[in-house]
Design an enzyme around this catalytic site. Structure first.
Site, short mmCIF file in Angstrom:
data_model
loop_
_atom_site.label_atom_id
_atom_site.label_comp_id
_atom_site.label_asym_id
_atom_site.label_seq_id
_atom_site.Cartn_x
_atom_site.Cartn_y
_atom_site.Cartn_z
N ARG A 157 1.50 -1.64 0.11
CA ARG A 157 -0.32 -0.17 0.06
C ARG A 157 1.19 1.14 -0.56
NH1 ARG A 157 -1.73 1.44 4.45
NH2 ARG A 157 -2.78 -0.98 5.31
N TYR B 108 -15.32 16.98 -17.26
CA TYR B 108 -16.30 15.20 -18.07
C TYR B 108 -17.17 15.17 -17.15
CZ TYR B 108 -15.95 10.47 -16.17
OH TYR B 108 -16.46 9.31 -15.76
N ASP C 171 -6.90 19.15 -15.52
CA ASP C 171 -6.26 17.36 -15.78
C ASP C 171 -6.39 17.35 -17.68
OD1 ASP C 171 -7.75 15.11 -17.46
OD2 ASP C 171 -9.35 15.43 -15.93
N LYS D 186 -6.85 7.29 -20.96
CA LYS D 186 -6.86 6.93 -22.69
C LYS D 186 -5.97 6.92 -23.05
CE LYS D 186 -11.23 7.79 -21.11
NZ LYS D 186 -11.37 7.92 -19.60
C1 LIG Z 1 -11.65 14.35 -18.39
C2 LIG Z 1 -11.20 13.01 -17.59
N1 LIG Z 1 -11.37 13.14 -16.56
C3 LIG Z 1 -11.90 11.80 -15.96
C4 LIG Z 1 -11.96 10.94 -16.07
C5 LIG Z 1 -12.32 9.75 -14.96
O1 LIG Z 1 -10.83 9.00 -15.06
P1 LIG Z 1 -11.33 7.28 -15.54
O2 LIG Z 1 -12.80 6.72 -16.20
O3 LIG Z 1 -10.08 6.89 -15.33
O4 LIG Z 1 -11.49 7.08 -13.73
C6 LIG Z 1 -12.30 10.97 -17.50
C7 LIG Z 1 -13.04 10.01 -17.87
O5 LIG Z 1 -13.33 9.71 -19.23
C8 LIG Z 1 -12.13 11.93 -18.26
O6 LIG Z 1 -12.61 11.84 -19.39
#
Ligand SMILES: Cc1ncc(COP(=O)(O)O)c(C=O)c1O
Length: 284
Positions: free
Chosen positions: A48, A101, A175, A200
């Site tokens: 962990r 998102y 992000d 992604k």
């Molecule tokens: C821009 C963005 N940030 C965060 C996330 C969340 O990531 P995860 O699906 O790996 O939990 C996504 C998911 O589609 C995303 O498109």
């Protein structure tokens, strides 16, 4: 500085396992690690905290995002949660760009309703309007650029420089899932935190659910590390290994993603029934 293509392909090679001379990072599943002697540690104690495979991935993530510390998490949402659970508490406030998102908004709304960590939305255009939203209890500004789904572009440097000039205590988090470090390094633009859904482009093969948080400040890294080792939302050894492998082709994949997207951005408007194409042209 090493070129990103070289770093991606070679950065993790030969970094571990002195005994065999293995070129690629070995996949180490151990959850517990023997101590060489009383009160001594190899640096690995319990999984962990950290694992040899995840550590190599985290060094690579820090290198390609021009940070000093990285944390590999079990999903992109876990990465977002790591930031907010580390840095905000009841009564705190943050500001988010207004196109994100959807899962991020779901998470923000829940934190607001359950924990009274309140937030305001900014339209991503005029930084003066953003400054007007700042309160004494503001801890964080959350940006996603280009944004999902409408591809809004935010000037990270203008936001970070302006906010830090008056409130150096407010952290700017970006992000960077969509542009990846191939096209954008927010830490170079004075942001404090970079987050990825590595599910992604970083992963790129539809077989890893993963996230990452990258920072360049030791104190901030210590806080994130404490939270992560306390809760254990970290990435398991196998997915860490797969992500190390995936990153080796990021630059090649992004080239083709960009070409495909540019082709579609030009071709789609010609199709009857398509009113508008959202494409972050200036970013690519
Ligand atoms: C821009 C963005 N940030 C965060 C996330 C969340 O990531 P995860 O699906 O790996 O939990 C996504 C998911 O589609 C995303 O498109």
């Amino acid at each position: 500085m090493t070129k990103i293509a070289t770093q991606l392909v070679q950065g993790t090679n030969g970094t571990e396992d002195d005994r065999s001379g293995s070129v690629v990072v070995p996949l180490n599943f151990s959850t517990a690690f023997r101590h060489p002697g009383l009160g001594q540690s190899t640096g690995f104690d319990y999984s962990r905290m950290t694992t040899p495979t995840r550590l190599e991935l985290e060094k690579q993530l820090a290198a390609i995002e021009h940070g000093t510390h990285a944390f590999a998490t079990s999903s992109g949402m876990a990465a977002i949660d790591l930031v907010f659970s580390t840095l905000t508490a009841t009564g705190d406030h943050f500001i988010a760009s207004d196109d994100l998102y959807g899962g991020s908004f779901r998470y923000f709304d829940e934190r607001q309703e359950r924990y009274h960590v309140n937030y305001d939305k900014w339209n991503g255009k005029n930084v003066d309007d953003l400054i007007l939203l700042i309160k004494p209890e503001t801890k964080l500004i959350w940006l996603e650029t280009p944004s999902n789904p409408t591809m809004k572009i935010i000037d990270i440097e203008a936001v970070a420089r302006t906010v830090h000039a008056t409130r150096p205590d407010i952290l700017i988090a970006v992000d960077n899932t969509f542009l990846t470090p191939i096209y954008q390094n927010p830490l170079d633009d004075d942001a404090d935190i970079v987050v990825h859904s590595a599910t992604k482009y970083l992963g790129g093969h539809n077989d890893i659910l993963a996230g990452a948080v990258i920072v360049k400040d030791d104190d901030l890294a210590d806080k994130l590390s404490f939270q992560l080792t306390t809760t254990g939302q970290n990435l398991d050894p196998f997915d860490s290994w797969l992500l190390i492998r995936s990153l080796k082709t990021l630059h090649v994949r992004m080239k083709y993603h960009t070409e495909n997207a540019q082709y579609l951005a030009h071709a789609l408007p010609e199709i009857t029934g398509v009113d508008r194409v959202l494409y972050a042209a200036s970013a690519a």
